[in-house]
Scaffold this active site. Structure first.
Site, PDB file in Angstrom:
ATOM      1  N   GLU B 227      -5.382 -37.857 -40.269  1.00 42.62           N
ATOM      2  CA  GLU B 227      -6.031 -37.178 -39.141  1.00 42.62           C
ATOM      3  C   GLU B 227      -4.952 -37.020 -38.072  1.00 42.62           C
ATOM      4  O   GLU B 227      -4.620 -37.982 -37.373  1.00 42.62           O
ATOM      5  CB  GLU B 227      -7.202 -38.019 -38.637  1.00 42.62           C
ATOM      6  CG  GLU B 227      -8.295 -38.215 -39.674  1.00 42.62           C
ATOM      7  CD  GLU B 227      -9.305 -37.068 -39.702  1.00 42.62           C
ATOM      8  OE1 GLU B 227      -9.548 -36.477 -38.635  1.00 42.62           O
ATOM      9  OE2 GLU B 227      -9.821 -36.757 -40.781  1.00 42.62           O
ATOM     10  N   CYS B 261      -7.456 -35.814 -29.417  1.00 45.32           N
ATOM     11  CA  CYS B 261      -6.823 -34.942 -30.407  1.00 45.32           C
ATOM     12  C   CYS B 261      -7.513 -33.602 -30.565  1.00 45.32           C
ATOM     13  O   CYS B 261      -6.903 -32.647 -31.024  1.00 45.32           O
ATOM     14  CB  CYS B 261      -6.733 -35.638 -31.761  1.00 45.32           C
ATOM     15  SG  CYS B 261      -8.292 -36.362 -32.283  1.00 45.32           S
TER      16      CYS B 261
END
Lengths: 468, 483
Positions: B227, B261
């Site tokens: 990720e 993010c």
């Protein structure tokens, strides 16, 4: 000089143009693939005969028909697979459109092996094309005749602005892997699998690795030896043993071994005659290098059936070995040939321990009249796939994911799993533009009351249709 | 006890082959081999333990998050604690269903067989977590790993020290420690950890380290989920309500002081829209954080001095039109908007990961799409427009991990969406059932009754043409039409 740069750039530009996105384009590619198989069936059968002495039966059943089935399945289901998949909503998103969008990755690389050079090249290709990617195919240089057809004939059936075949050996493949791809699909051995994944890591390229291993075949005392022998023999000697999911070795008690051996001999004689070498149903070893490797393995343990070999036509007789030590080469590497060692164990527990001490295999087999025994083997081991009382039939089902675990690989494919492998699943939430008042709850300055209300809205599932 | 690693000095020679983690890993592997984690009851116990950990230590965790990131209770609840609690509850509710063998469609050849996909744990899994949502990004993957029946090694981020301490010292007390361990350390220790073989590695962090993790995993043929991140574009169409857009963009950008993010990293819009957006952004910022954002309890702080200095450097790019203030003593950076930014400047070259929003001008939707497609695929992509057409076009002609139309933080709002990147922003995905599937091996299984040899006979050698045709047909048949 980089032999691939132009080809790859051309394909990337084609992808960027959006040409491969519409369903019509993809369907046309798949139909082209179908026509390739139909128009060139004889050519492919001849090539397979030349490369592997593959009989028309084996070619049809394990290469051509399987590929055709995958193409037809993809054509039938293309639009369903391409559709946005809705996801369950909660109270906070009742007015939104929430779904998973399937997108092609872009430029994908398929590296294929030599043992089922049609199947293991075309079936991944079906998935890559159906998913809307541009594809670079690197067929195996070891299965030369099939390679020739894939390189010279196949491209004529596809849109060559979006598809290319590249040729070469390990060195060229290494060069190819220095480039960035958006997905890499590799079928081959674990050693090269590591190299492929390491190369992919440099570009953060996701991979599917269909590798191999030593597939154990446990044969219980409670079984009918002839039935078991028939099945094990067929799956072992099919394609002259050059099958990643073939039973690699048998685990059984000495008693069962005694009953199995004559049964195996009967099966082999029934299938391939008194002189297997003259049977048109039996394949040959792909290359001299592999032939020599296998001939070396004939020296392990003790030969009780077969053992003959002939370098001039890379023939190895369907062979069974006994009294084999775990440390001998035949129990150290994946055999990938028509040699079946039998290893003795004294109990099911011992067999399971033996299996679990080793790398996770691609396939695992258990033969027993007792359902309990079969289920125990399944429950207490791990492998890519498992079959009780049969051989690699699970591979033929497009509804089962085909893939390894641990050293035998990562990722899976066949049927819809192929389409999903070559697609990015993009989570999407589309909100109507207004309605700002409703959403103000979450803005600072933060307050405990707003938080409580927000949490209720987030938590409630779509069964909250009662609240609409 | 968590393992704290001190680098051995020259006066403490190590036994041959020793590594700091070897004992822990061996212990966990043995536990996995014993089968302890397989039964649903065991897994449910672990998940309940995780739930109790969250409930019992809510205040402790809130204090740690405040200490690490000046995270307000609201943000801590919404984006860390509740999310984890919901994941635990979801997994508990669905565990048996997820664990069940999944039957599949059959062909004629296998009509009498039992055919299904069996979900199996992979074995020993490693979760490497980051510092920005140190509870969420550690525990949500953990839920999936535990539900799937694995033994787990957790490597929380050493940067979010307050949270690291709670995860290392308190969390293990709630789990079966024969199957779970927390290891601590920095990049060097993580590198050493990665030399070991794991059956799965789940990494959340930046692409540079993502490459290192994947390369290390490649040595052991270990599958990974990465990720990662990127510069998430936020396209703002001329046809929009500037205040609504400004509210949303500002909230998503400055939430957790920009250290998210999936936050919008930069805005793409026309000069006209920029003119309307700027005062609207100022109004949003003032509404959210007051005249003096520094004194707002709703605004976070930068995690570390290193990141603070990096961000302060970015304040020199383009031209500051809103905010721009900073204070090293408490790692504060004001909610900032930059304009007249060049693509070559640092603020447009690296993921910002802070409360700075550059606006880049484009003259049309096409130009915006080209701009986006020239760059790495981001983790998130946003498009704001009153026109459904525009939003749809942006969706259709770009790629990203996730996409939000007139919305940000889609996972916060709808947990059933999978979270994952594509290209440079990552591979694999998780949340809910996707987590369970990520940490499971899907084993294709076929159980044939042991007799019925007569049926199999027809595909044995010597091969004949008629049998060949029959088999070909049978292979392709599907159950639905033949039932």
């Amino acid at each position: 000089m980089d032999p691939f740069a132009d080809t790859l750039r051309r394909l990337r530009e084609a992808f960027g143009s959006g040409r491969t996105r519409p369903a019509e384009f993809r369907a046309a590619q798949l139909k082209g693939l179908g026509r390739f198989l139909r128009d060139n069936k004889q050519l492919l059968q001849e090539a397979l005969l030349q490369d592997l002495h593959k009989s028309a039966f084996e070619a049809e059943v394990s290469e051509i028909r399987i590929s055709q089935i995958e193409i037809d399945l993809a054509l039938r289901n293309l639009r369903a697979w391409m559709k946005d998949e809705k996801v369950p909503k909660n109270l906070a998103t009742q007015l939104d459109s929430a779904f998973i969008r399937k997108e092609p990755f872009g430029l994908v690389l398929i590296i294929a092996p030599w043992n089922y050079p049609v199947n293991l090249t075309l079936v991944p290709l079906v998935g890559a094309l159906a998913a809307g990617n541009c594809v670079v195919l690197k067929p195996s240089e070891v299965s030369r005749s099939t390679e020739k057809i894939l390189a010279e004939v196949l491209p004529r059936y596809l849109d060559q602005s979006c598809f290319a075949v590249v040729l070469g050996g390990p060195q060229e493949t290494g060069q190819l892997l220095e480039h960035k791809f958006d997905y890499i699909f590799f079928t081959g051995n674990p050693r090269v699998g590591r190299i492929v994944m390491a190369a992919a890591a440099k570009h953060l390229t996701p991979v599917t690795l269909e590798l191999g291993g030593k597939n154990p075949c446990y044969v219980d005392d409670d079984c009918d030896p002839q039935t078991v022998a028939n099945r094990v023999a067929w799956f072992r000697y099919f394609n002259s043993g050059q099958t990643c999911v073939a039973p690699d070795y048998v685990l059984c008690s000495p008693d069962t071994q005694e009953r199995l051996l004559p049964a195996l001999q009967r099966a082999i004689t029934r299938f391939y005659g008194e002189d297997p070498r003259s049977s048109p149903s039996l394949g040959r070893i792909i290359s001299e290098k592999h032939f020599r490797r296998l001939r070396g393995l004939l020296g392990c343990g003790r030969v009780v059936i077969g053992g003959q070999s002939d370098e001039s036509d890379r023939y190895i007789a369907p062979t069974v070995l006994v009294d084999v030590q775990e440390t001998e080469p035949v129990m150290q590497e994946e055999i990938f040939g028509p040699i079946l060692p039998i290893v003795n164990v004294r109990s099911l527990d011992e067999a399971i321990d033996f299996i679990n001490r080793r790398e996770k295999p691609l396939a695992l087999y258990a033969f027993s009249n007792s359902n309990q025994v079969v289920k125990r083997v399944l429950a207490q081991t791990s492998s890519g796939g498992f079959c009780g009382n049969d051989g690699f039939m699970h591979m033929t089902l497009t509804s089962l994911p085909f893939g390894g675990v641990g050293a035998s690989g990562m990722g899976s494919y066949h049927g819809k799993f192929s389409f999903d492998t070559f697609s990015h699943h993009r989570a999407c939430l589309l909100r109507p533009p207004g309605l700002e008042k409703i959403y103000s709850l979450r803005y600072p300055p933060y307050s405990p009351r707003n938080l409580r209300m927000l949490l209720v809205a987030m938590e409630a599932r779509s069964c909250s249709c009662t609240l609409l």
